[in-house]
Design an enzyme around this catalytic site. Structure first.
Site, PDB file in Angstrom:
ATOM      1  CB  SER A  13      34.608  52.352  -7.174  1.00 47.73           C
ATOM      2  OG  SER A  13      33.935  52.500  -5.935  1.00 47.73           O
ATOM      3  CB  CYS A  76      37.363  47.964  -3.141  1.00 50.54           C
ATOM      4  SG  CYS A  76      35.897  47.685  -4.150  1.00 50.54           S
ATOM      5  CG  ASN A  77      34.315  44.564   1.399  1.00 50.77           C
ATOM      6  OD1 ASN A  77      34.537  43.660   2.187  1.00 50.77           O
ATOM      7  ND2 ASN A  77      34.394  45.844   1.770  1.00 50.77           N
ATOM      8  CB  THR A  78      32.806  45.526  -5.076  1.00 51.83           C
ATOM      9  OG1 THR A  78      31.907  46.077  -4.118  1.00 51.83           O
ATOM     10  CG2 THR A  78      32.034  45.120  -6.307  1.00 51.83           C
ATOM     11  CB  CYS A 187      30.230  48.299   0.820  1.00 51.04           C
ATOM     12  SG  CYS A 187      30.551  49.676  -0.310  1.00 51.04           S
ATOM     13  CB  THR A 188      35.543  50.481   2.003  1.00 53.06           C
ATOM     14  OG1 THR A 188      35.514  50.549   0.564  1.00 53.06           O
ATOM     15  CG2 THR A 188      36.354  49.261   2.428  1.00 53.06           C
ATOM     16  CG  HIS A 189      31.798  53.841  -1.083  1.00 55.14           C
ATOM     17  ND1 HIS A 189      32.656  53.057  -1.814  1.00 55.14           N
ATOM     18  CD2 HIS A 189      31.822  55.070  -1.658  1.00 55.14           C
ATOM     19  CE1 HIS A 189      33.170  53.779  -2.798  1.00 55.14           C
ATOM     20  NE2 HIS A 189      32.677  55.006  -2.730  1.00 55.14           N
TER      21      HIS A 189
HETATM   22  N1  DGL Z   1      33.923  50.585  -1.814  1.00 55.99           N
HETATM   23  C1  DGL Z   1      33.543  49.436  -2.507  1.00 55.99           C
HETATM   24  C2  DGL Z   1      33.392  48.185  -1.700  1.00 55.99           C
HETATM   25  O1  DGL Z   1      33.958  48.043  -0.638  1.00 55.99           O
HETATM   26  C3  DGL Z   1      32.871  49.533  -3.849  1.00 55.99           C
HETATM   27  C4  DGL Z   1      31.619  50.314  -4.009  1.00 55.99           C
HETATM   28  C5  DGL Z   1      31.156  50.386  -5.467  1.00 55.99           C
HETATM   29  O2  DGL Z   1      31.843  51.036  -6.255  1.00 55.99           O
HETATM   30  O3  DGL Z   1      30.143  49.778  -5.805  1.00 55.99           O
HETATM   31  O4  DGL Z   1      32.739  47.258  -2.107  1.00 55.99           O
END
Ligand code: DGL
Length: 265
Positions: A13, A76-78, A187-189
């Site tokens: 994202s 991205c996990n989501t 979450c990668t963020h």
């Molecule tokens: N980087 C994302 C993850 O690993 C998504 C964060 C988001 O857009 O909510 O889940």
């Protein structure tokens, strides 16, 4: 498998997946890459499963038409916990996903109390529950879902100072069990605010994530002859929003050597 040039596409994202992208580039610098930050649909964690599924399928089609690629990585996990099975049935190229490192956390924890820090979407997914049942049935699992931390990670990436008290408020649920000793960064963020996260807990914990495993998995799928080209691969950053901050664009060009492309999608 097809010979070089070979292109790998990453989709998240926003900037979150860059940690996995960087790990992969270090392992495979000669491969062409595109990294798509889906800013016009950011954040993923608050979207309904139906909306996110439709969006991802449309985005994969769009990117394949724009810059055809051979391998898709979803850092991205989501998105991965939702779309992997559906996507793999639909497309002809291999897809590497990023899912919460619950197995690693369960094995690493001494107290058998682990935390999952992720987006609200990821903590509520059936896929995540399945991982818990399969790999951490001997553990107490403390779940913490936050969307605000995703925004704060984006801010920090652009050099905007972030409020520690806000981070503290978001991670508060993790402190509900005093025996918690291991947290899955799902979450990668959140890799980009790891220091802040650590400073907000009242004890030292082990942080586990999937970065290296995902980069290695992607590497293992490359054709053997890709590394024989002695030229650093091209790297294009695609934003699905045409209005991204100038500062962000500068960081992407200067620090990551990206060519930045903005599409209206
Ligand atoms: N980087 C994302 C993850 O690993 C998504 C964060 C988001 O857009 O909510 O889940």
């Amino acid at each position: 498998m097809k010979a070089a040039p070979y292109r790998v596409c990453f989709i998240d994202s926003g900037i979150g997946g860059l940690s996995i992208y960087e790990a992969f580039r270090t392992l495979a610098p000669y491969v062409d890459t595109i990294y798509c930050a889906d800013y016009s649909f950011f954040p993923y964690g608050t979207k309904t499963e139906e909306a996110l599924l439709d969006r991802m399928l449309a985005l994969v089609d769009k990117l394949s038409a724009l810059h055809p690629f051979d391998l898709l990585v979803i850092p991205c996990n989501t998105a991965s916990t939702l779309i992997l099975d559906v996507l793999r049935q639909k497309v002809s190229f291999p897809v590497v996903g990023t899912v919460p490192a619950i197995k690693t956390a369960g094995q690493a924890s001494h107290s058998k109390v682990i935390g999952i820090l992720a987006t609200k979407g990821t903590v509520s997914r059936a896929y995540t529950k399945k991982l818990e049942d399969e790999f951490a049935s001997d553990c107490t699992v403390v779940r913490c879902g936050s969307s605000r931390l995703v925004e704060l990670a984006e801010d920090k990436f652009q050099g905007i100072p972030i409020s520690i008290s806000e981070v503290k408020k978001e991670v508060h649920p993790l402190l509900s069990d005093k025996n918690l000793d291991t947290v899955v960064l799902a979450c990668t963020h959140f890799s980009f605010i790891k220091e802040e996260l650590g400073s907000c807990l009242d004890r030292l914990v082990q942080w586990v994530d999937s970065t290296v495993a995902v980069a290695n998995r992607a590497l293992s799928l490359l054709p053997k002859d890709v590394s024989s080209t002695n030229k650093i691969g091209a790297s294009i950053f695609i934003s699905t929003s045409t209005s991204i901050p100038r500062k962000l664009e500068r960081i992407l060009r200067e620090k990551y050597a990206f060519e930045v492309e903005k599409i209206d999608f």
